[in-house]
Design an enzyme around this catalytic site. Structure first.
Site, PDB file in Angstrom:
ATOM      1  N   CYS A   1       0.829  -1.214   0.000  1.00 40.21           N
ATOM      2  CA  CYS A   1       0.000   0.000   0.000  1.00 40.21           C
ATOM      3  C   CYS A   1       0.864   1.266   0.000  1.00 40.21           C
ATOM      4  CB  CYS A   1      -0.986  -0.031   1.165  1.00 40.21           C
ATOM      5  SG  CYS A   1      -2.410   1.059   0.917  1.00 40.21           S
TER       6      CYS A   1
ATOM      7  N   HIS B   1      -3.915  -5.336  -0.132  1.00 39.63           N
ATOM      8  CA  HIS B   1      -3.575  -5.844   1.203  1.00 39.63           C
ATOM      9  C   HIS B   1      -3.657  -7.365   1.240  1.00 39.63           C
ATOM     10  CE1 HIS B   1      -3.224  -2.146   3.657  1.00 39.63           C
ATOM     11  NE2 HIS B   1      -3.980  -1.645   2.702  1.00 39.63           N
TER      12      HIS B   1
ATOM     13  N   GLU C   1      -2.682  -9.306   3.471  1.00 42.84           N
ATOM     14  CA  GLU C   1      -2.916  -9.778   4.839  1.00 42.84           C
ATOM     15  C   GLU C   1      -4.359  -9.616   5.291  1.00 42.84           C
ATOM     16  OE1 GLU C   1      -3.424  -5.632   5.377  1.00 42.84           O
ATOM     17  OE2 GLU C   1      -1.997  -6.724   4.152  1.00 42.84           O
TER      18      GLU C   1
END
Length: 401
Positions: A290, A374, A376
């Site tokens: 990001c 993202h 995760e």
């Protein structure tokens, strides 16, 4: 109170009359006024109004440091219906300023809930408004861009709309703001907790003490990133956004991770880019997510740009250029790396299938790569978690550095 329409006005003096029972209001910088029912904390906050399309995970969204300075419009109408708990958070406290939802927050209906979402919002001093035509507000953002706005909640229904309008117009906006330095960790710390499971909760103290040492630069770090690094086999030390190259190298890292975070990457890059360039010149493997992706782009000479509406949600399709596979990803960003400005030593690896914007890059002359989305994210698909294994796996040969 019936759902109120969004009425744009040239000045707050001509704003629509306050409906009976309205205890919350959102005032935009263009004079638009949105009435609703306030929940959570009472007060006033000013920031950028964006929207998020995720159906679940509102606690993770509200506590994501990347949302600092923002007011979130949730497009899914039933926000808060599974309550809140002490596990589904991404930082020590919420960073989003508040949220706008369609339906009233109801009693929790989930076995993991420990409190109502509106009580959780109140505890952390965050303002919410329900009873809003969130489809109309989302359309307004899509067509005109993410506006500056003020969210306010007063149980007695007392609002000075002219003053709120003035605050919205006077806020400078996220462009040019280095928020990463404001919310970053103040000092170094170690992280050794792994991923969550239903049976056992978080894998506490599960880091591999003999694993490669990853130094993670905190520009507004989500905790689940650290958990994924640990699960991939790394031992992790987190350093502040302002850590110098010498301070980082003193920790003897095998690789460097650049975290997500809020604000304008160009503003954060003023102090971050020189450090990242030194890291690249030292030959250390590097992985960014990001804001970290954007900073890597800036460090190799590319430029970033402010997006009209940004990408925020848990269902964004991204094409992996190496094999054409489509990953369903979670995203949260209002800035992007301009593909046209990438140098010859950097190549795109992923693109957004929504608008073709750059969603990943890698360097051809050194071991460094990054993604805009993202991997995760939780909740959300896990199509992209292989990236943590790719990064940590690449560090085995550099463990002694």
């Amino acid at each position: 109170m019936a759902e109120a329409p969004i009425v744009p006005r040239p000045t707050a003096a001509k704003a629509p009359a306050q409906p009976k029972g309205a205890t919350g209001v959102l005032v935009l910088a263009d004079g638009s006024v949105v009435w609703g029912h306030g929940f959570g904390a009472e007060g006033v906050s000013v920031g950028e109004v964006c929207f998020n399309t995720a159906m679940t995970g509102y606690q993770e969204v509200m506590s994501d440091p990347s949302y600092a300075g923002q007011i979130i419009t949730f497009t899914f109408p039933h926000i808060g219906n599974v309550g809140a708990n002490n596990e589904d958070i991404e930082s020590a406290n919420p960073h989003a300023l508040g949220c706008v939802v369609r339906e009233p927050v109801t009693a929790a209906a989930n076995f993991r809930s420990t409190k109502r979402f509106d009580d959780w919002m109140k505890k952390w001093g965050r303002i919410g408004i329900s009873g809003v035509d969130t489809r109309a507000l989302t359309r307004r953002i899509r067509e005109g861009g993410a506006p500056n706005g003020v969210i306010a909640h007063n149980k007695a229904g007392h609002f000075d709309v002219k003053m709120l309008f003035s605050q919205a117009r006077g806020w400078p906006g996220l462009e040019g703001m280095d928020l990463a330095s404001v919310i970053s960790a103040a000092q170094n710390y170690s992280w050794d907790d792994g991923l969550w499971t239903l049976a056992g909760g978080y894998a506490v103290h599960s880091a591999n003490v003999d694993g490669p040492h990853v130094v993670a630069i905190d520009y507004g770090m989500k905790r689940n990133i650290l958990r994924n690094l640990v699960a991939a086999g790394a031992r992790v030390t987190v350093v502040p956004a302002t850590a110098t190259f010498d301070e980082i190298m003193a920790l003897k890292p095998a690789g460097i991770f650049l975290s997500n975070g809020p604000g304008d990457p160009a503003a954060t890059g003023v102090h971050a880019v020189p450090t990242i360039q030194k890291i690249l010149n030292a030959g250390l493997p590097l992985f960014g997510i990001c804001l970290g992706h954007q900073l890597l782009g800036l460090a190799v000479g590319a430029k970033t740009l402010k997006m009209t509406q940004g990408h925020r949600g848990a269902n964004h399709p991204v094409k992996r250029l190496s094999d054409g596979r489509v990953e369903i990803t979670s995203m949260n960003h209002g800035f992007a790396v301009d593909t046209a400005t990438l140098p010859a030593t950097a190549r795109p690896t992923h693109i957004s299938l929504f608008d073709g914007t750059l969603a990943g890059l890698e360097l051809t002359d050194r071991l460094a790569f990054s993604v805009q989305y993202h991997p995760e994210a939780s909740p959300g698909p896990q199509d992209s978690q292989y990236l943590f294994e790719k990064f940590v796996g690449s560090l085995a040969s550099t463990r002694s550095l």
